[in-house]
Design a protein around this motif. Structure first.
Motif, short mmCIF file in Angstrom:
data_model
loop_
_atom_site.label_atom_id
_atom_site.label_comp_id
_atom_site.label_asym_id
_atom_site.label_seq_id
_atom_site.Cartn_x
_atom_site.Cartn_y
_atom_site.Cartn_z
N VAL A 144 -0.67 11.22 -0.63
CA VAL A 144 -0.81 9.19 -0.40
C VAL A 144 -1.18 9.12 1.15
O VAL A 144 -1.54 8.88 1.98
N ALA A 145 0.22 10.41 2.24
CA ALA A 145 -0.11 9.82 3.23
C ALA A 145 -1.14 10.73 4.44
O ALA A 145 -1.71 10.48 4.87
N HIS A 146 -1.60 12.00 3.18
CA HIS A 146 -3.15 12.29 4.09
C HIS A 146 -4.27 11.93 3.55
O HIS A 146 -4.92 11.61 4.37
N ALA A 147 -4.06 10.85 2.14
CA ALA A 147 -5.33 10.21 2.02
C ALA A 147 -5.30 9.18 2.93
O ALA A 147 -6.81 8.76 3.66
N VAL A 148 -4.45 8.58 3.84
CA VAL A 148 -4.90 7.69 4.21
C VAL A 148 -5.05 8.09 5.89
O VAL A 148 -5.50 7.55 6.23
N GLY A 149 -4.65 8.97 6.59
CA GLY A 149 -4.83 9.87 7.77
C GLY A 149 -6.08 10.21 7.33
O GLY A 149 -7.18 9.41 8.66
N TRP A 150 -6.55 10.89 7.04
CA TRP A 150 -8.11 10.92 6.46
C TRP A 150 -9.03 9.92 6.18
O TRP A 150 -10.18 9.39 6.67
N ALA A 151 -8.94 8.16 5.68
CA ALA A 151 -9.33 7.76 5.52
C ALA A 151 -9.77 7.02 7.26
O ALA A 151 -10.28 6.29 7.34
N ALA A 202 2.61 11.74 -5.21
CA ALA A 202 2.65 11.06 -4.45
C ALA A 202 3.82 11.08 -3.45
O ALA A 202 2.23 10.46 -2.13
N GLY A 203 4.54 11.72 -3.05
CA GLY A 203 5.58 11.32 -1.68
C GLY A 203 6.74 10.55 -1.92
O GLY A 203 7.19 10.18 -3.26
N SER A 204 7.32 10.90 -1.23
CA SER A 204 8.89 9.95 -1.44
C SER A 204 7.86 8.16 -1.76
O SER A 204 7.36 7.85 -1.04
N SER A 205 9.22 7.26 -1.59
CA SER A 205 8.93 5.82 -1.78
C SER A 205 8.70 5.83 -0.50
O SER A 205 7.99 4.69 -0.65
N ALA A 206 9.62 6.00 0.23
CA ALA A 206 9.43 5.45 1.90
C ALA A 206 8.26 5.44 2.35
O ALA A 206 7.19 5.15 2.83
N GLU A 207 7.68 6.99 1.64
CA GLU A 207 6.58 7.53 2.40
C GLU A 207 4.79 7.15 2.36
O GLU A 207 4.18 6.14 2.76
N VAL A 208 5.34 6.73 0.14
CA VAL A 208 3.77 5.90 0.08
C VAL A 208 4.09 4.30 0.42
O VAL A 208 2.80 3.65 1.10
N ARG A 209 5.15 3.26 1.16
CA ARG A 209 4.94 2.27 0.86
C ARG A 209 4.32 2.14 2.40
O ARG A 209 3.85 1.37 2.38
N GLU A 210 4.46 2.83 3.10
CA GLU A 210 4.31 2.72 4.37
C GLU A 210 3.30 3.52 4.75
O GLU A 210 2.56 3.18 5.30
N ALA A 211 2.57 4.21 3.93
CA ALA A 211 0.74 5.29 3.84
C ALA A 211 0.43 3.37 3.50
O ALA A 211 -1.24 2.84 4.14
N ILE A 212 0.65 3.08 2.62
CA ILE A 212 0.38 1.69 2.06
C ILE A 212 0.00 0.67 2.96
O ILE A 212 -1.15 0.12 3.29
N ARG A 213 1.21 -0.20 3.55
CA ARG A 213 1.23 -0.96 4.14
C ARG A 213 0.03 -0.19 5.21
O ARG A 213 -0.55 -1.63 6.26
N THR A 214 0.31 0.66 5.81
CA THR A 214 -0.73 1.33 7.09
C THR A 214 -1.92 0.80 6.66
O THR A 214 -3.30 0.52 7.31
N ALA A 215 -2.64 1.19 5.30
CA ALA A 215 -4.05 0.98 4.83
C ALA A 215 -4.35 -0.26 4.80
O ALA A 215 -5.85 -0.01 4.91
N ARG A 216 -3.40 -0.90 4.17
CA ARG A 216 -3.86 -2.84 4.28
C ARG A 216 -3.90 -3.08 5.79
O ARG A 216 -5.01 -3.78 5.74
#
Length: 258
Positions: free
Chosen positions: A109-116, A136-150
């Motif tokens: 998830v973090a990799h996908a958001v960085g690529w996007a 997909a990654g740790s819960s904290a990592e996924v939450r942060e990645a989704i927050r960044t994507a939004r």
């Protein structure tokens, strides 16, 4: 405007071609999954998690991507996404050899958001597809990645069958997770919206319980719909089975010998 006969014939041919493509992919994933489960029992792939029942979700979503500009980010537990995206099956399964995770490398998830983010800055029109299930990654990592994507309105399509709760923070498309063609259509819709700049979107694929099988077995459902097109017969399904068996045998040999 009324569709012409040629338009209807073309649409039917396109639907049949898509179903053939989906069936081939799903059959290969189903056969490789069975082989991987057997290898897990022999201690070759101790960390392998079966994708049985999720083939339509994974193959259907990937089939909607544009290979020239999009990117899929499969987790280790998403064999179907890896295979549908063209990864080498043995390589995709190799990470399941160790009894502990690699750790410290960041999840998909973090990799996908960085690529996007890079795709948006470069204005390629590309979108990332990534699952939110196990691996997909740790819960904290996924939450942060989704927050960044939004926050940055990044072109990411998230895919979920786990009901982890991310649906409350971004637009959601619900789809029947047993129907590969429906997942394909939902993903195509999601990609169009994301490319238009709305930001990330979640596809929530609802999976049938095993008590609903075989009527809702994703592979058998795809087979029935493909047969209804009148474009294939028993020979097609036999050929797909033979090809899938040969692939599984090749992968077994490579993993067992490594």
């Amino acid at each position: 405007m009324t569709s012409t006969i040629l338009e209807k014939v073309s649409a039917h041919a396109a639907e049949a071609a898509l179903l053939r493509r989906l069936y081939r992919t799903m059959a290969a994933v189903r056969r490789l999954d069975r082989e991987a489960v057997a290898l897990r029992g022999r201690g070759v792939l101790p960390r392998y998690s079966s994708v049985l029942g999720r083939e339509a979700v994974q193959a259907g979503a990937v089939s909607a991507l544009d290979a020239a500009r999009d990117e899929a980010f499969p987790a280790d537990d998403e064999l179907g996404i890896a295979i549908a995206w063209g990864r080498d099956p043995a390589d995709a399964l190799a990470s399941r050899r160790s009894r502990t995770g690699a750790g410290g490398l960041g999840g998909p998830v973090a990799h996908a958001v960085g690529w996007a983010l890079g795709a948006k800055l470069d204005r390629t029109g590309g979108c990332a597809l990534v699952g939110l299930g196990p691996g997909a990654g740790s819960s904290a990592e996924v939450r942060e990645a989704i927050r960044t994507a939004r926050a940055a309105a990044l072109p990411v399509v998230f895919l979920s069958t786990s009901g982890r709760g991310e649906s409350a923070v971004m637009p959601v498309l619900l789809v029947d997770g047993a129907d590969a063609a429906a997942v394909h259509a939902a993903t195509a819709d999601a990609l169009a919206q994301v490319r238009a700049g709305i930001g990330p979107l979640l596809i929530d694929a609802v999976l049938p319980g095993r008590e609903a099988w075989p009527a809702r077995d994703p592979l058998l459902l795809c087979e029935r719909r493909l047969r209804e097109t009148g474009t294939v017969g028993d020979a097609f399904f036999a050929q797909v089975a033979d090809t899938s068996d040969a692939l599984a045998e090749q992968v077994r040999g490579r993993l067992a010998a490594a």
